[in-house]
Design a protein around this motif. Structure first.
Motif, PDB file in Angstrom:
ATOM      1  N   PHE A 160       0.830  -1.209   0.000  1.00 10.40           N
ATOM      2  CA  PHE A 160       0.000   0.000   0.000  1.00 10.40           C
ATOM      3  C   PHE A 160       0.869   1.265   0.000  1.00 10.40           C
ATOM      4  O   PHE A 160       0.611   2.211  -0.749  1.00 10.40           O
ATOM      5  CB  PHE A 160      -0.910  -0.055   1.236  1.00 10.40           C
ATOM      6  N   ILE A 161       1.878   1.208   0.854  1.00  9.81           N
ATOM      7  CA  ILE A 161       2.778   2.389   0.942  1.00  9.81           C
ATOM      8  C   ILE A 161       3.474   2.621  -0.384  1.00  9.81           C
ATOM      9  O   ILE A 161       3.603   3.748  -0.879  1.00  9.81           O
ATOM     10  CB  ILE A 161       3.799   2.189   2.080  1.00  9.81           C
ATOM     11  N   THR A 162       3.947   1.474  -0.978  1.00 10.88           N
ATOM     12  CA  THR A 162       4.670   1.604  -2.278  1.00 10.88           C
ATOM     13  C   THR A 162       3.751   2.135  -3.352  1.00 10.88           C
ATOM     14  O   THR A 162       4.105   3.045  -4.120  1.00 10.88           O
ATOM     15  CB  THR A 162       5.241   0.247  -2.696  1.00 10.88           C
ATOM     16  N   GLU A 163       2.535   1.613  -3.418  1.00 17.72           N
ATOM     17  CA  GLU A 163       1.590   2.053  -4.456  1.00 17.72           C
ATOM     18  C   GLU A 163       1.174   3.498  -4.223  1.00 17.72           C
ATOM     19  O   GLU A 163       1.005   4.263  -5.178  1.00 17.72           O
ATOM     20  CB  GLU A 163       0.350   1.143  -4.434  1.00 17.72           C
ATOM     21  N   LYS A 164       1.056   3.853  -2.948  1.00 19.90           N
ATOM     22  CA  LYS A 164       0.701   5.227  -2.620  1.00 19.90           C
ATOM     23  C   LYS A 164       1.800   6.184  -3.067  1.00 19.90           C
ATOM     24  O   LYS A 164       1.552   7.259  -3.619  1.00 19.90           O
ATOM     25  CB  LYS A 164       0.460   5.348  -1.104  1.00 19.90           C
ATOM     26  N   SER A 165       3.072   5.731  -2.826  1.00 21.32           N
ATOM     27  CA  SER A 165       4.228   6.570  -3.256  1.00 21.32           C
ATOM     28  C   SER A 165       4.249   6.705  -4.776  1.00 21.32           C
ATOM     29  O   SER A 165       4.500   7.782  -5.340  1.00 21.32           O
ATOM     30  CB  SER A 165       5.527   5.932  -2.759  1.00 21.32           C
ATOM     31  N   LYS A 166       3.966   5.576  -5.465  1.00 17.92           N
ATOM     32  CA  LYS A 166       3.945   5.622  -6.946  1.00 17.92           C
ATOM     33  C   LYS A 166       2.829   6.534  -7.430  1.00 17.92           C
ATOM     34  O   LYS A 166       3.005   7.305  -8.392  1.00 17.92           O
ATOM     35  CB  LYS A 166       3.736   4.218  -7.499  1.00 17.92           C
ATOM     36  N   LEU A 167       1.667   6.451  -6.728  1.00 16.86           N
ATOM     37  CA  LEU A 167       0.544   7.292  -7.112  1.00 16.86           C
ATOM     38  C   LEU A 167       0.874   8.777  -6.930  1.00 16.86           C
ATOM     39  O   LEU A 167       0.539   9.616  -7.777  1.00 16.86           O
ATOM     40  CB  LEU A 167      -0.667   6.899  -6.259  1.00 16.86           C
ATOM     41  N   LYS A 168       1.541   9.057  -5.834  1.00 15.50           N
ATOM     42  CA  LYS A 168       1.945  10.448  -5.558  1.00 15.50           C
ATOM     43  C   LYS A 168       2.902  10.958  -6.637  1.00 15.50           C
ATOM     44  O   LYS A 168       2.782  12.072  -7.144  1.00 15.50           O
ATOM     45  CB  LYS A 168       2.591  10.529  -4.166  1.00 15.50           C
TER      46      LYS A 168
END
Length: 540
Positions: A19-27
């Protein structure tokens, strides 16, 4: 059980990490989208700006095109109007030319008609006259010619006598008026050379350094510059440079002034200061030559000739600066030629070059004789070959002008050189310009005050010279001419023959040299006048 819990915890941690990784990618993706949107806005603005500029340029080009088209149409109309006007003018000219030709033809016919009538009348009159006098027609014609010849001869004699009388009465007065008017038109100052050749020494220490140990420095200085340096004549702090050559004196003075500022004075320092002084004077010479040509407005003067003229700045005669003297002679010659209607260009150029030989005569002929090497340096090898050390400055001027072919026009050059060469009577006068240059030279050089002597001393010198000439045996008259530069002796022709005249000239010259104090050179001319008369009887 523990393993299950551990697995669940690992799954949870994995999900959290994903989740954190995908959130960072989304950002990151949002930031990229935002950056692309910003760039897109900038690109859109630039595109709009370019479009606006293109629209404005297109509008400007369209307006300019319309304006140019209008101007082109107006120009076309103007040219068309000019063509029509020129065509009409040409037609009028052709019509006028045709009318003029017709008129001239009619006039020519009338002239021929009158000529025919005159010939017919002449023929009739001659026949009538021959018939009345009972003579042949040719005899009548000869008698008429003889009558008119006698009449013209009588009128010629009367008119020539009248012209001669008027000339004798008015020539002297007119000549004085011309010379006076010429001098009034001349506006330059005195031509007396005022260069000061003394140098003030700051203290005795510098004076001692200039002299050097046992006089070595001053001896080297005098030998190198060929001058004499005089101490204590005008005071303990004054040094004076002495030489018959003004150029050498000036060069020595400039060198000494540079030496005074040196901490150490020795032969090397003297050489260094000499080169600096020489460079300075060479620039002044070049500048003075160009200045003269510019003031006199003489065209196409070669640089080597203007440079020679510039050397006059450091040449004097009887205390008169030759640069100023030559300027005066050139200007006076121009003014005199203008006054009497002589050739202005010949007179001006002859006045300009008349003393050109004086620019180098003192350097190429010294007490040791003719210095051919110096002649090559100052002039060129071709001129050096033609010189021998016995020519006067006028001979040197003539050789320079002939070799360097100035002026360029051959006819102008020949007359200019001849007029300049005449000013010391080496050749007889032939043209008005010959007399003009001689007169201009005399006005500049011979008038009291033009040279550096008082009027009283001038008169005393002339009187002493003439008295010395009169005291020579068998001399009837003695005249000092050319401001005391020539003594003319008229001897008794009854007691002196041609062989004695050379002895009288030599002895008089020797007597002048031993007795009188005079500047420059004095020429002694001995003249013997022999007159033969004869009478013839006239039968009445």
């Amino acid at each position: 059980m523990f393993n299950i819990i551990t697995l669940i915890i690992g799954i949870i941690i994995g999900i959290v990490m994903i989740f954190i990784t995908e959130k960072s990618k989304l950002k990151t993706l949002k930031l990229k989208i935002k950056a692309l949107h910003h760039k897109n806005q900038i690109f859109k603005k630039e595109t709009e700006k370019i479009m606006q500029t293109a629209i404005e340029q297109a509008k400007s080009i369209r307006d300019q095109s319309i304006m140019e088209e209008q101007e082109s149409q107006e120009m076309s109309k103007l040219i068309e109007g000019k063509i029509i006007a020129k065509k009409e003018l040409t037609e009028r000219k052709e019509k006028r030319n045709d009318e003029t030709k017709m008129l001239l033809k009619n006039i020519e016919n009338e002239i021929r008609s009158y000529q025919d009538k005159i010939k017919t009348l002449q023929h009739e009159y001659l026949n009538t006259l021959a018939h009345k006098l009972n003579l042949e027609k040719n005899a009548v014609i000869n008698e008429i010619k003889n009558t008119f010849d006698r009449l013209f001869e009588e009128l010629k004699t009367i008119n020539l006598a009248k012209i001669k009388t008027d000339f004798e009465e008015n020539a002297d007065k007119e000549a004085k008026n011309i010379i006076t008017w010429t001098m009034q038109r001349y506006a330059m100052g005195s031509s007396v050379d005022k260069k000061e050749m003394s140098i003030k020494i700051p203290n005795e220490k510098i004076k001692g350094a200039i002299i050097g140990k046992e006089g070595h420095n001053i001896q080297y200085f005098e030998e190198k510059l060929d001058v004499d340096v005089l101490f204590n004549q005008d005071g303990p702090d004054i040094i004076r440079v002495s030489s018959h050559d003004l150029l050498k004196k000036t060069l020595a003075k400039e060198t000494l002034e540079l030496l005074i500022s040196k901490k150490t004075i020795n032969p090397e320092a003297i050489d260094e200061c000499y080169l600096q002084a020489k460079s300075k004077i060479d620039k002044i010479i070049d500048s003075m030559g160009k200045k003269a040509v510019d003031i006199l407005r003489i065209k196409d003067v070669p640089e080597k000739i203007s440079n020679l003229f510039g050397r006059f700045e450091y040449r004097s005669s009887y205390g008169q600066n030759i640069w100023l003297h030559s300027m005066e002679v050139c200007i006076f010659s121009s003014l005199l030629a203008d006054e009497i209607g002589a050739n202005y260009e010949i007179a001006k150029l002859a006045g300009f070059i008349h003393d050109l030989g004086k620019a180098v005569d003192l350097q190429i002929v010294t007490d040791k004789g003719y210095d051919k090497g110096m002649a090559v340096t100052l002039l060129d090898e071709a001129i050096a070959e033609k010189l021998n050390g016995n020519q006067g400055h006028d001979d040197i001027s003539k050789i320079i002008m002939e070799t360097w072919q100035f002026p360029q026009d051959e006819v102008l050059r020949e007359k200019t050189i001849y007029a300049a060469y005449c000013h010391h009577e080496k050749v007889p006068y032939k043209n008005p310009e010959d007399y003009i240059v001689k007169s201009a030279d005399a006005i500049s050089a011979g008038r009291p005050g033009a040279r550096q002597e008082t009027f009283e001393f001038y008169l005393t010198r002339i009187k002493e010279l003439e008295e010395l000439g009169k005291n020579v045996n068998n001399v009837k008259k003695a005249f000092s001419v050319f401001a005391g530069r020539e003594l003319r002796l008229i001897v008794d022709e009854s007691t002196i023959n041609d062989n004695d005249m050379q002895n009288i000239a030599e002895s008089t010259a020797q007597n002048i040299q031993e007795t009188l104090n005079y500047p420059g050179k004095i020429k002694v001319n001995v003249i013997r006048i022999t007159e033969y008369k004869a009478k013839i009887g006239v039968n009445s």
